[in-house]
Motif scaffolding. Structure first.
Motif, mmCIF file in Angstrom:
data_model
loop_
_atom_site.group_PDB
_atom_site.id
_atom_site.type_symbol
_atom_site.label_atom_id
_atom_site.label_comp_id
_atom_site.label_asym_id
_atom_site.label_seq_id
_atom_site.Cartn_x
_atom_site.Cartn_y
_atom_site.Cartn_z
ATOM 1 N N LEU A 126 0.690 -1.190 -0.058
ATOM 2 C CA LEU A 126 0.056 -0.054 -0.093
ATOM 3 C C LEU A 126 1.025 1.416 -0.010
ATOM 4 O O LEU A 126 0.534 2.124 -0.632
ATOM 5 C CB LEU A 126 -1.089 -0.056 1.463
ATOM 6 C CG LEU A 126 -2.063 -0.953 1.127
ATOM 7 C CD1 LEU A 126 -2.546 -0.932 2.700
ATOM 8 C CD2 LEU A 126 -3.248 -0.704 -0.028
ATOM 9 N N TYR A 127 1.928 1.155 0.872
ATOM 10 C CA TYR A 127 2.946 2.386 0.875
ATOM 11 C C TYR A 127 4.125 2.135 0.569
ATOM 12 O O TYR A 127 5.109 1.914 1.568
ATOM 13 C CB TYR A 127 2.751 2.744 2.393
ATOM 14 C CG TYR A 127 1.225 3.019 2.785
ATOM 15 C CD1 TYR A 127 0.754 4.518 2.499
ATOM 16 C CD2 TYR A 127 0.583 2.226 3.463
ATOM 17 C CE1 TYR A 127 -0.609 4.914 2.687
ATOM 18 C CE2 TYR A 127 -0.746 2.628 3.810
ATOM 19 C CZ TYR A 127 -1.086 3.859 3.616
ATOM 20 O OH TYR A 127 -2.687 4.087 4.027
ATOM 21 N N PRO A 128 4.601 1.962 -0.586
ATOM 22 C CA PRO A 128 5.798 1.571 -1.112
ATOM 23 C C PRO A 128 7.219 2.146 -0.467
ATOM 24 O O PRO A 128 8.172 1.923 -0.856
ATOM 25 C CB PRO A 128 5.624 1.512 -2.684
ATOM 26 C CG PRO A 128 4.687 2.348 -3.091
ATOM 27 C CD PRO A 128 3.522 2.120 -1.860
ATOM 28 N N ARG A 129 6.756 3.567 -0.216
ATOM 29 C CA ARG A 129 7.772 4.444 0.318
ATOM 30 C C ARG A 129 8.014 4.472 1.642
ATOM 31 O O ARG A 129 8.405 5.324 2.248
ATOM 32 C CB ARG A 129 7.782 5.637 -0.504
ATOM 33 C CG ARG A 129 7.826 5.839 -1.870
ATOM 34 C CD ARG A 129 7.820 6.975 -2.583
ATOM 35 N NE ARG A 129 9.189 7.989 -2.024
ATOM 36 C CZ ARG A 129 10.214 8.048 -2.353
ATOM 37 N NH1 ARG A 129 10.795 6.749 -2.939
ATOM 38 N NH2 ARG A 129 11.196 8.649 -1.803
ATOM 39 N N SER A 130 7.147 3.548 2.446
ATOM 40 C CA SER A 130 7.122 3.650 3.889
ATOM 41 C C SER A 130 8.254 3.254 4.645
ATOM 42 O O SER A 130 8.633 2.026 4.690
ATOM 43 C CB SER A 130 5.930 2.672 4.341
ATOM 44 O OG SER A 130 5.890 2.840 5.821
ATOM 45 N N PHE A 131 9.221 4.216 4.946
ATOM 46 C CA PHE A 131 10.663 3.822 5.705
ATOM 47 C C PHE A 131 10.347 2.918 6.951
ATOM 48 O O PHE A 131 11.053 2.295 7.251
ATOM 49 C CB PHE A 131 11.302 4.992 6.048
ATOM 50 C CG PHE A 131 10.753 6.365 6.574
ATOM 51 C CD1 PHE A 131 10.752 6.089 7.875
ATOM 52 C CD2 PHE A 131 9.983 7.033 5.798
ATOM 53 C CE1 PHE A 131 9.983 7.218 8.646
ATOM 54 C CE2 PHE A 131 9.462 8.140 6.518
ATOM 55 C CZ PHE A 131 9.416 8.313 7.812
ATOM 56 N N SER A 132 9.209 3.339 7.774
ATOM 57 C CA SER A 132 9.018 2.664 8.898
ATOM 58 C C SER A 132 8.715 1.125 8.696
ATOM 59 O O SER A 132 9.210 0.481 9.640
ATOM 60 C CB SER A 132 7.610 3.291 9.679
ATOM 61 O OG SER A 132 8.078 4.641 9.762
ATOM 62 N N PHE A 136 16.830 -2.623 5.507
ATOM 63 C CA PHE A 136 17.183 -1.565 6.382
ATOM 64 C C PHE A 136 18.069 -0.597 5.508
ATOM 65 O O PHE A 136 17.849 0.846 5.584
ATOM 66 C CB PHE A 136 18.319 -2.163 7.487
ATOM 67 C CG PHE A 136 19.287 -1.280 8.133
ATOM 68 C CD1 PHE A 136 18.604 -0.294 9.133
ATOM 69 C CD2 PHE A 136 20.446 -0.659 7.932
ATOM 70 C CE1 PHE A 136 19.057 0.492 10.015
ATOM 71 C CE2 PHE A 136 21.083 0.254 8.282
ATOM 72 C CZ PHE A 136 20.549 1.035 9.387
ATOM 73 N N LYS A 137 18.773 -1.053 4.424
ATOM 74 C CA LYS A 137 19.186 -0.065 3.620
ATOM 75 C C LYS A 137 18.018 0.805 2.914
ATOM 76 O O LYS A 137 18.204 2.084 2.670
ATOM 77 C CB LYS A 137 19.999 -0.725 2.372
ATOM 78 C CG LYS A 137 21.100 -1.129 3.080
ATOM 79 C CD LYS A 137 22.096 -1.698 1.976
ATOM 80 C CE LYS A 137 23.422 -2.673 2.356
ATOM 81 N NZ LYS A 137 24.094 -3.473 1.312
ATOM 82 N N GLN A 138 16.867 0.434 2.492
ATOM 83 C CA GLN A 138 15.731 0.979 2.067
ATOM 84 C C GLN A 138 15.304 2.025 2.895
ATOM 85 O O GLN A 138 14.910 2.877 2.687
ATOM 86 C CB GLN A 138 14.571 -0.002 1.409
ATOM 87 C CG GLN A 138 13.760 0.474 0.605
ATOM 88 C CD GLN A 138 14.364 1.052 -0.781
ATOM 89 O OE1 GLN A 138 15.330 0.840 -1.294
ATOM 90 N NE2 GLN A 138 13.383 1.689 -1.378
ATOM 91 N N ALA A 139 15.068 1.564 4.344
ATOM 92 C CA ALA A 139 14.643 2.441 5.351
ATOM 93 C C ALA A 139 15.441 3.797 5.349
ATOM 94 O O ALA A 139 15.010 4.830 5.454
ATOM 95 C CB ALA A 139 14.303 1.887 6.562
ATOM 96 N N LEU A 140 16.635 3.401 5.358
ATOM 97 C CA LEU A 140 17.619 4.469 5.372
ATOM 98 C C LEU A 140 17.471 5.629 4.321
ATOM 99 O O LEU A 140 17.534 6.778 4.356
ATOM 100 C CB LEU A 140 19.259 4.182 5.526
ATOM 101 C CG LEU A 140 19.395 3.593 6.859
ATOM 102 C CD1 LEU A 140 20.953 3.106 6.750
ATOM 103 C CD2 LEU A 140 19.460 4.532 8.040
ATOM 104 N N LYS A 141 17.477 4.824 3.022
ATOM 105 C CA LYS A 141 17.544 5.731 1.639
ATOM 106 C C LYS A 141 15.998 6.621 1.740
ATOM 107 O O LYS A 141 15.935 7.831 1.345
ATOM 108 C CB LYS A 141 17.373 4.672 0.506
ATOM 109 C CG LYS A 141 17.270 5.397 -0.563
ATOM 110 C CD LYS A 141 17.331 4.340 -1.687
ATOM 111 C CE LYS A 141 16.669 4.780 -3.204
ATOM 112 N NZ LYS A 141 16.736 3.601 -4.117
ATOM 113 N N THR A 148 15.199 10.729 11.196
ATOM 114 C CA THR A 148 14.968 9.402 11.334
ATOM 115 C C THR A 148 15.910 8.432 10.842
ATOM 116 O O THR A 148 16.325 7.499 11.537
ATOM 117 C CB THR A 148 13.504 8.895 10.708
ATOM 118 O OG1 THR A 148 12.587 9.916 11.107
ATOM 119 C CG2 THR A 148 12.933 7.645 10.980
ATOM 120 N N ALA A 149 16.492 8.639 9.603
ATOM 121 C CA ALA A 149 17.961 7.919 9.331
ATOM 122 C C ALA A 149 18.884 7.806 10.281
ATOM 123 O O ALA A 149 19.332 6.728 10.334
ATOM 124 C CB ALA A 149 18.106 8.474 7.957
#
Length: 157
Positions: free
Chosen positions: A69-75, A115-120, A126-127
């Motif tokens: 649903l939210y492909p850019r959800s870093f959380s 994890f790398k995607q969350a940082l990106k 937050t990062a």
């Protein structure tokens, strides 16, 4: 979740394309959906609760649903990384800094793709928090590896 209706054409099929941006699949209209990020937050809280219940495989599935649903959800990426590696974060006595608890083996998350995607995707502050948690986990892993290689401990609690 509530049903979304395109403000332009009335279409009911949509795709979330940002933290709170929605694209109508019929007419292509992009618009801000003020409820999108709130819904995401509710889903993240629910998935994190599943992690705290130590139902890690179920939590990974929930985070995957959130990412659909939210492909850019870093959380969601960060939560999925922790769930995959069976790590639970608990607040310290002041309720501020989170302490990792390992439920299987002590692992490093620094090289994990989620994890790398969350940082990106995460905002800078937050990062930095995510990086600090990863450093803490790496330090614990290093200490664990040192002690277990010497045969000093059978179990870490």
């Amino acid at each position: 979740m509530r049903e979304r209706v395109c403000k332009n054409c009335g279409g009911r099929e949509y795709k979330v394309v940002g933290q709170n941006m929605v694209k109508c699949m019929f007419c292509g209209t992009l618009y801000v959906d003020e409820y999108a990020s709130k819904e995401e937050d509710v889903l993240i809280v629910g998935a994190n609760e599943i992690v705290r219940e130590m139902r890690f495989d179920d939590a990974v599935k929930e985070f995957d649903k959130i990412l659909e649903l939210y492909p850019r959800s870093f959380s969601a990426y960060f939560g999925k990384c922790l769930a995959k590696n069976k790590i639970i974060l608990f607040p310290n006595s002041r309720g501020v800094v989170k302490r990792p608890r390992f439920c299987e083996k002590v692992v490093s998350i620094s090289e994990d793709e989620d994890f790398k995607q969350a940082l990106k995707l995460a905002p800078a502050e937050t990062a930095k928090t995510y990086s600090d948690i990863a450093k803490r986990i790496d330090r614990i892993k290093r200490q664990y590896d040192e002690h277990t290689s010497k045969g000093e401990y059978d179990v870490i609690m």
